[in-house]
Write a protein that holds these residues in place. Structure first.
Motif, PDB file in Angstrom:
ATOM      1  N   THR A  38       0.833  -1.204   0.000  1.00  0.00           N
ATOM      2  CA  THR A  38       0.000   0.000   0.000  1.00  0.00           C
ATOM      3  C   THR A  38       0.868   1.255   0.000  1.00  0.00           C
ATOM      4  OG1 THR A  38      -1.782  -1.129   1.187  1.00  0.00           O
ATOM      5  CG2 THR A  38      -1.803   1.266   1.245  1.00  0.00           C
ATOM      6  N   LEU A  39       1.904   1.261   0.833  1.00  0.00           N
ATOM      7  CA  LEU A  39       2.818   2.408   0.882  1.00  0.00           C
ATOM      8  C   LEU A  39       3.598   2.546  -0.424  1.00  0.00           C
ATOM      9  CD1 LEU A  39       4.187   1.921   4.516  1.00  0.00           C
ATOM     10  CD2 LEU A  39       2.494   3.591   3.742  1.00  0.00           C
ATOM     11  N   MET A  40       4.043   1.438  -0.993  1.00  0.00           N
ATOM     12  CA  MET A  40       4.803   1.488  -2.239  1.00  0.00           C
ATOM     13  C   MET A  40       3.936   1.966  -3.403  1.00  0.00           C
ATOM     14  SD  MET A  40       7.063  -2.016  -2.043  1.00  0.00           S
ATOM     15  CE  MET A  40       8.239  -2.298  -0.713  1.00  0.00           C
ATOM     16  N   PHE A  41       2.731   1.424  -3.505  1.00  0.00           N
ATOM     17  CA  PHE A  41       1.846   1.816  -4.599  1.00  0.00           C
ATOM     18  C   PHE A  41       1.426   3.286  -4.459  1.00  0.00           C
ATOM     19  CE2 PHE A  41       0.133  -2.807  -5.223  1.00  0.00           C
ATOM     20  CZ  PHE A  41       1.346  -3.161  -5.778  1.00  0.00           C
ATOM     21  N   PHE A  47      -0.863   4.505  -9.937  1.00  0.00           N
ATOM     22  CA  PHE A  47      -1.926   3.813  -9.210  1.00  0.00           C
ATOM     23  C   PHE A  47      -3.026   4.789  -8.811  1.00  0.00           C
ATOM     24  CE2 PHE A  47       1.730   1.083  -8.688  1.00  0.00           C
ATOM     25  CZ  PHE A  47       1.207  -0.189  -8.802  1.00  0.00           C
ATOM     26  N   PRO A  48      -4.289   4.514  -9.182  1.00  0.00           N
ATOM     27  CA  PRO A  48      -5.390   5.390  -8.757  1.00  0.00           C
ATOM     28  C   PRO A  48      -5.567   5.311  -7.244  1.00  0.00           C
ATOM     29  CG  PRO A  48      -6.244   3.409  -9.822  1.00  0.00           C
ATOM     30  CD  PRO A  48      -4.756   3.386 -10.014  1.00  0.00           C
ATOM     31  N   LYS A 263       1.310   2.959   9.659  1.00  0.00           N
ATOM     32  CA  LYS A 263       1.779   3.805   8.565  1.00  0.00           C
ATOM     33  C   LYS A 263       0.847   3.725   7.367  1.00  0.00           C
ATOM     34  CE  LYS A 263       4.548   6.363   6.103  1.00  0.00           C
ATOM     35  NZ  LYS A 263       4.532   7.839   6.294  1.00  0.00           N
ATOM     36  N   MET A 264       0.329   2.539   7.080  1.00  0.00           N
ATOM     37  CA  MET A 264      -0.596   2.365   5.966  1.00  0.00           C
ATOM     38  C   MET A 264      -1.856   3.198   6.170  1.00  0.00           C
ATOM     39  SD  MET A 264      -2.664  -1.068   4.785  1.00  0.00           S
ATOM     40  CE  MET A 264      -3.803  -0.873   6.156  1.00  0.00           C
TER      41      MET A 264
END
Length: 272
Positions: A38-41, A47-48, A263-264
């Motif tokens: 999630t953090l990377m995307f 990524f929308p 963090k996410m």
């Protein structure tokens, strides 16, 4: 170093880390992979924003197929997989995963993130305190095991895990030796991952705006790299599960889970 190489390296590290702990603790790796992805995307513009968590869930679930196979082979070689339980629990799991992925795909990212974080924190506390249900009974009958499989499959597909966080406590509660519970959990993770992946592919198939290389809610470029790394490290983790006390590693793993989940949620709620 180019930006592309940086992301390749990040996916390799994540895959290696999750593969190792998936093999050692009998989990699918999604508890770490989902918040990390999630953090990377979120840091990548293609990524929308409204589908980042769904993409992370789908990609994580797809990676668990390969991690489960690598972990399963090692546990089977140690005679730790109870195939009689696997055959009974799998039909319920497949039905549960189908319903769970349909639910997850229809829920907006932020409420889904809150649910995921709550679940992660419960698992982390259980790991940190090394809580184990008291072995107090035998396995229920065929219908009972199938019903438990339905619940494990549904919840596991919603939060994109291989089911180990649920399967291992259930089996140990039913007087199954912990090594056999972990090995059987690795086997159970395979139908969860297959059913869940098909669900995320189907539910994201016609979703507009997904990045190039997506198969529904599964991002294939990241998946290939994650799998390559996790397939290498999962057997090592599975082998160590039969030789080392894992209480300390569970506490470290639990702390990482909580930090990543926090963090996410922060990243999802801090964006408009």
């Amino acid at each position: 170093m180019s930006l592309l190489l940086i992301w390749v390296a990040a996916y390799l590290v994540l895959g290696a880390f999750t593969g190792f702990f998936a093999g050692m603790l009998g989990i699918g790796g999604g508890l770490v992979m989902v918040p990390a992805l999630t953090l990377m995307f979120a840091a990548q513009t293609q990524f929308p924003s409204g589908e980042i968590l769904h993409m992370a869930l789908g990609t994580s679930m797809a990676s668990i197929i390969f991690t489960a196979v690598a972990s399963l082979r090692t546990h089977h070689s140690h005679g730790a997989v109870m195939w009689n339980i696997f055959k009974v629990i799998t039909p319920g799991i497949l039905l549960g995963t189908a319903i769970g992925t349909l639910f997850a795909a229809s829920v907006p990212a932020r409420p889904l993130a809150i649910f995921f974080t709550f679940f992660v924190c419960l698992v982390a506390v259980q790991m940190a305190l090394n809580l184990k249900p008291k072995a107090a009974r035998d396995l229920p009958g065929t219908m009972g095991v199938a019903a438990v499989g339905f619940g494990i499959g549904a919840l596991s597909s919603v939060v994109a895990i291989g089911g180990g966080a649920l399967t291992v406590p259930f089996l140990t509660w039913c007087n199954v030796r912990v090594q056999h519970a972990i090995g059987t959990s690795a086997a159970v993770g395979l139908p969860i991952a297959v059913g869940g992946t098909l669900g995320y592919v189907f539910n994201g198939w016609h979703q507009p705006g997904l990045p190039q290389g997506s198969l529904g809610f599964v991002y294939l470029p990241a998946l290939v790299i994650l799998v390559a790394a996790s397939m290498v490290t999962a057997p090592y983790g599975a082998s160590l599960a039969h030789r080392l006390p894992v209480a300390t590693l569970k506490r470290i793993f639990a702390a990482i889970l909580i930090l990543l989940a926090a963090k996410m949620v922060w990243s999802l709620f801090s964006t408009p």
